[in-house]
Write a protein that holds these residues in place. Structure first.
Motif, PDB file in Angstrom:
ATOM      1  N   ALA A  23      22.866  60.450 -57.940  1.00  0.00           N
ATOM      2  CA  ALA A  23      23.783  59.737 -57.044  1.00  0.00           C
ATOM      3  C   ALA A  23      23.740  58.235 -57.257  1.00  0.00           C
ATOM      4  O   ALA A  23      24.724  57.533 -56.981  1.00  0.00           O
ATOM      5  N   ASN A  42      29.612  62.397 -51.007  1.00  0.00           N
ATOM      6  CA  ASN A  42      29.688  63.494 -50.031  1.00  0.00           C
ATOM      7  C   ASN A  42      31.128  63.898 -49.734  1.00  0.00           C
ATOM      8  O   ASN A  42      31.372  64.911 -49.078  1.00  0.00           O
ATOM      9  N   GLN A  43      32.092  63.120 -50.249  1.00  0.00           N
ATOM     10  CA  GLN A  43      33.502  63.446 -50.035  1.00  0.00           C
ATOM     11  C   GLN A  43      34.195  63.892 -51.323  1.00  0.00           C
ATOM     12  O   GLN A  43      35.415  64.028 -51.362  1.00  0.00           O
ATOM     13  N   SER A  45      33.993  66.823 -54.498  1.00  0.00           N
ATOM     14  CA  SER A  45      33.388  68.071 -54.935  1.00  0.00           C
ATOM     15  C   SER A  45      32.419  67.807 -56.084  1.00  0.00           C
ATOM     16  O   SER A  45      32.716  67.036 -57.003  1.00  0.00           O
ATOM     17  N   ARG A  46      31.253  68.446 -56.062  1.00  0.00           N
ATOM     18  CA  ARG A  46      30.221  68.213 -57.063  1.00  0.00           C
ATOM     19  C   ARG A  46      30.739  68.467 -58.476  1.00  0.00           C
ATOM     20  O   ARG A  46      30.288  67.843 -59.429  1.00  0.00           O
TER      21      ARG A  46
END
Length: 204
Positions: A23, A42-43, A45-46
């Motif tokens: 991150a 966190n907003q 998609s991985r």
């Protein structure tokens, strides 16, 4: 996070062949005097976060492959691997496919809207002289200019401050990347690098 959960996550990453997401690579950074804002991971998609994955391809290492149906850009690596980035692609009729090469690279380029874009959106006339580099410039931190047969196609792979557009069809034909990712990509490729944009499976 408990040790057991961490171990389970690392085992899952090892089994998938993917490298874990760091991150810190998406925090606020200063680049050539310009500030690149942090991305709220966190907003997003991985799957759209930069990662190295197993990837079998007939194209040689160093080839850029864009899969607009799934919003991925792959940079082919040796030994059946690729670095995968999330992208935003052309919406509706603005999508395109084919082969090109990186004809030019630019850091923090000035943006000048094409005549057809100004025709569609007359309010862009104020930028006919070009919009200087900066946080709101649509080309972001880097631009890779795509050429075919020695001529500029007017399509670009470029950064964007609009992180929320990644994984969506939002552009006017160009391939958008997170600014952090386009900086990474530009550092890995040179002028002349081949680019393959796959056809869409459907109109998105």
């Amino acid at each position: 996070m408990k040790l057991q959960a961490v171990l389970m996550m690392l085992v899952g990453v090892w089994q998938s062949g993917c490298t874990p997401v760091d991150a810190s690579r998406y925090g606020q950074v200063l680049d050539a005097g310009y500030t690149v804002s942090a991305v709220p991971l966190n907003q997003i998609s991985r799957e759209y976060v930069r990662q190295e994955i197993p990837y079998q391809s007939s194209y040689p290492p160093g080839t850029i492959i864009v899969d607009p149906s799934n919003y991925f850009l792959y940079l082919v690596q040796p030994r059946g691997r690729a670095i995968r980035y999330g992208v935003s692609v052309g919406k509706g009729a603005f999508g395109w496919s084919g082969r090109a090469v990186v004809g030019r690279e630019a850091a923090w380029p000035k943006w000048t809207p094409p005549a057809e874009m100004v025709e569609r959106s007359p309010d862009l006339r104020r930028y006919r002289g070009g919009l200087k580099a900066g946080a709101v410039n649509p080309l972001g931190a880097r631009a890779l200019y795509l050429f075919k047969n020695g001529r500029d196609t007017l399509y670009r792979i470029h950064g964007t401050p609009e992180w929320w557009s990644i994984g969506r069809s939002e552009s006017s034909g160009c391939i958008r990347m997170l600014n952090h990712d386009v900086i990474d990509l530009a550092a890995r490729v040179s002028v002349g690098a081949p680019v393959v944009v796959l056809p869409r499976k459907s109109i998105l």
